[in-house]
Motif scaffolding. Sequence first.
Motif, PDB file in Angstrom:
ATOM      1  N   GLY A 150      33.000  42.789  33.656  1.00 31.31           N
ATOM      2  CA  GLY A 150      33.487  42.803  35.024  1.00 31.31           C
ATOM      3  C   GLY A 150      33.698  44.231  35.466  1.00 31.31           C
ATOM      4  O   GLY A 150      33.525  45.173  34.686  1.00 31.31           O
ATOM      5  N   VAL A 151      34.098  44.418  36.738  1.00 28.62           N
ATOM      6  CA  VAL A 151      34.127  45.766  37.300  1.00 28.62           C
ATOM      7  C   VAL A 151      35.518  46.201  37.752  1.00 28.62           C
ATOM      8  O   VAL A 151      35.665  47.194  38.461  1.00 28.62           O
ATOM      9  CB  VAL A 151      33.117  45.881  38.457  1.00 28.62           C
ATOM     10  N   ALA A 152      36.547  45.469  37.344  1.00 26.94           N
ATOM     11  CA  ALA A 152      37.942  45.858  37.518  1.00 26.94           C
ATOM     12  C   ALA A 152      38.763  44.952  36.607  1.00 26.94           C
ATOM     13  O   ALA A 152      38.317  43.857  36.251  1.00 26.94           O
ATOM     14  CB  ALA A 152      38.404  45.723  38.973  1.00 26.94           C
ATOM     15  N   GLN A 153      39.946  45.398  36.243  1.00 23.07           N
ATOM     16  CA  GLN A 153      40.752  44.618  35.303  1.00 23.07           C
ATOM     17  C   GLN A 153      40.997  43.204  35.820  1.00 23.07           C
ATOM     18  O   GLN A 153      40.818  42.225  35.088  1.00 23.07           O
ATOM     19  CB  GLN A 153      42.089  45.328  35.058  1.00 23.07           C
ATOM     20  N   LEU A 154      41.395  43.087  37.083  1.00 22.09           N
ATOM     21  CA  LEU A 154      41.681  41.765  37.649  1.00 22.09           C
ATOM     22  C   LEU A 154      40.421  40.911  37.680  1.00 22.09           C
ATOM     23  O   LEU A 154      40.448  39.735  37.307  1.00 22.09           O
ATOM     24  CB  LEU A 154      42.268  41.913  39.055  1.00 22.09           C
ATOM     25  N   HIS A 155      39.325  41.506  38.112  1.00 23.61           N
ATOM     26  CA  HIS A 155      38.063  40.784  38.186  1.00 23.61           C
ATOM     27  C   HIS A 155      37.666  40.236  36.823  1.00 23.61           C
ATOM     28  O   HIS A 155      37.289  39.067  36.686  1.00 23.61           O
ATOM     29  CB  HIS A 155      36.982  41.721  38.734  1.00 23.61           C
ATOM     30  N   THR A 156      37.766  41.072  35.803  1.00 26.59           N
ATOM     31  CA  THR A 156      37.376  40.643  34.456  1.00 26.59           C
ATOM     32  C   THR A 156      38.277  39.524  33.958  1.00 26.59           C
ATOM     33  O   THR A 156      37.803  38.550  33.341  1.00 26.59           O
ATOM     34  CB  THR A 156      37.408  41.835  33.489  1.00 26.59           C
ATOM     35  N   GLU A 157      39.574  39.622  34.230  1.00 27.23           N
ATOM     36  CA  GLU A 157      40.487  38.568  33.795  1.00 27.23           C
ATOM     37  C   GLU A 157      40.186  37.252  34.512  1.00 27.23           C
ATOM     38  O   GLU A 157      40.257  36.170  33.908  1.00 27.23           O
ATOM     39  CB  GLU A 157      41.942  38.993  34.037  1.00 27.23           C
ATOM     40  N   LEU A 158      39.834  37.327  35.794  1.00 30.48           N
ATOM     41  CA  LEU A 158      39.482  36.112  36.520  1.00 30.48           C
ATOM     42  C   LEU A 158      38.176  35.523  36.013  1.00 30.48           C
ATOM     43  O   LEU A 158      38.003  34.296  35.962  1.00 30.48           O
ATOM     44  CB  LEU A 158      39.383  36.417  38.020  1.00 30.48           C
ATOM     45  N   LEU A 159      37.227  36.378  35.622  1.00 31.36           N
ATOM     46  CA  LEU A 159      35.997  35.886  35.007  1.00 31.36           C
ATOM     47  C   LEU A 159      36.309  35.128  33.724  1.00 31.36           C
ATOM     48  O   LEU A 159      35.803  34.028  33.491  1.00 31.36           O
ATOM     49  CB  LEU A 159      35.054  37.050  34.680  1.00 31.36           C
TER      50      LEU A 159
END
Length: 813
Positions: A429-438
């Motif tokens: 992913g391309v940001a911490q939040l984005h990766t966690e949501l993935l």
Amino acid sequence: MFNNKELFKTAFKEQLVSRLGKNMDEATPADIYKILGTLIREVIGREWAETNQAYKTQGEKQVYYFSMEFLIGRLLGNNLLNLGMLTTVRDGLRDLGWNLEEIEEQEPDAGLGNGGLGRLAACFMDSLASLGYAGHGCGIRYKYGLFEQKIIDGHQVELPDDWLQKGNVWEERRADKRIEVRFWGRVEISEEDGRTVFHTVDYERVWAVPYDVPIIGYGDLHVNTLRLWSAESAMDPAKMRMEGQRSYHQFLDYNRSVESISEFLYPDDSGYEGKLLRLKQQYFLCSAGLQSVLRTFEKLGLSYHELPHKVAVHINDTHPTLVIPELMRILIDEKGFGWDEAWDVTTRTVSYTNHTLLSEALEKWPVPMVRELLPRVYMIIEEINKRFCGMLLERFPQRQDLVSRMAMIEGDQVKMAHLAIIGSYSVNGVAQLHTELLKNDVMKPFYELYPERFNNKTNGITHRRWLMHANPKLSQLISDSIGTDWIRHPHQLLRLESFKDDPSFQERIMEIKRGNKLRLAAYIQQKQGIAVDPASIFDVQVKRLHGYKRQLMNILHVMHLYNEIKDQPSADRVPRTFIFGAKAAPGYYLAKSIIKLINVVADVVNHDPQINGKLKVLFLENYSVSLAEKIIPAANVSEQISTAGKEASGTGNMKFMMNGALTIGTLDGANVEMHEMLGDDNMFLFGLRSEEVTNYYKFGGYLAREVYNADARIKRVMDQLVSPGPFCCHEQEFGMIYQSILDHNDEFFVLRDFADYAKTQVAVEQAFLNSQSWASKSIANIAHAGYFSSDCTINRYAADIWQIRPVRPLLEV
């Protein structure tokens, strides 16, 4: 030549005469640009060749970054900066009677991208070269960019972006390196020497001809390559004419279909033909690029089993996912590999960056279309899916639901994101939040199956273009204050923290910002004939127009401010200038309606004498990289107001931060990491958190009409969309916007966050009144922006995903 002003001037005049037959007094700005670009190409030609030779000689692993977009902007100024020639050329041209900025305006923005996806790819290319990595780009040479945006009577009108009309001084056509790409046909299966062999016959041939653009690294001798593919006919028209009139007409039809492959960036895919063309584009890129990569690899004389040790193929979003079955096809059909060994090589070679959490943006293709256009590739996709689903059933016999949730072929659709995850060794992913949501939502079952594959790599921007080139006076102040090591090591910007409470430094920061605002104000006056107050707050939202980015909330708030001023015209107000820039997809009618609304509001506000300079609204048409370079250094406030959990990362937020603007935003994308560094004191947060948004989607509980009825300010601006008044001539004009909020329950929670947004905007105004405190916050933003340099991002990709290391220039070996 470029290190000595007098030598440069002499060489330049000689080139002008020898190439164009003109003297200086006859030359046009376009002539000056052309000769300057040609000189730079000649200067870096040797380094370009030596860089490629160094990569070959040292045998280091090379990265090939596949992307449908490379939003590189203009190259002249950036190339001069990276070569260390900017001052010599600027001074030399001035002596010859020319202004370098005027010459830069002669270069069109390359029509190779649209938004953050393409700009990220461009920043990555810059960082790979500047850090000395063997990393190249692979894209399509679109004849026309997305579109040139004109605003006529407030409406977006799309014109062809003919960016190649006058040629491209930076590219080199490599006809000798053309590649054959095949479409359609049918697959014949036979047995040869005890193994099954697949042959595609009756296919249509297309030539992919590469145009190479040098990517010049900063300060060293590294020049990498952005290879852009153009589709050309593989048939001989003379031969076709000899075969008869009917065949010749068939050739013309074929030739037109071939040209269309590399004609437009993102053709309209609302119908079957448009979808088919997009699929063609994607396979064209993947097949041509991959064959070229493998041709380079073969020169090493190694077994294809060694491919993952020498080649990293990275796919930027799902558009190039077909590299996975295409690599399998080449290994099995052309190199004689068995399935298992081909799959092992493929899944250790390909890595994938996910860029979206929006389900509609996760690509799917109709099975019949893929099967007919790419018969052998579809067979391989089908086999991958069959084996993957069989593995799921074997490992989780009680979880039949997993097959339907995770299969890459479901019903009549091929799910490209599923194929990208299954066929790669790294998914980031391309940001911490984005990766966690993935990991925990969008791609949760895949994360549970392959936890080792998922990782985060927060996006970055190149500080060379977005600070050194776009804001040279700020860059010089930084170097005067902390030295120049930050240029190579951007994390050293943190040393600016010690200056944030220094009154003298604060004053210099504010003076530079004033100068940038005056420059933008002059541009606005020239383009739109509107005078803006440089002392006002320049509040900026420039990005692709989409519902989740919530330009609508911004303009509804502007309408609210207008109403307040009209209600109390004598009240003191902090002057505000709201600046918008955005393109809407041609078929995205709601987004185009929002552009119309912004322009209508601007027309009303800017021509109402009762407003008396307290409020101005601008929509700057045809937003581009070069326009961003004018806007971003001038911004006081950066609008990053997307619905929490919708923006994967953002990179505009980083550019504004690096130039000292303060962010008003939600805890979304990379805003989260910005907040971790800056705290509440140095940015302005509001709105729902991502977990609250998720809960609303899952469990309901939000009714837009309740908010509308409960807040008189919201009711007033919403009613102004459809009731006769200053902003509405007839009720149908903005009925689509009204309905999207109240009849379709406000998908992106515009009304839910409005009150908090308006309250936070008041806090912005109050903070701006204390100029010293504002300057301190601005300095803190600049100091922490080094974390978001794409140099840092690329170093993380290199170490954690690609396993590559810098290559020394040939002259140092």
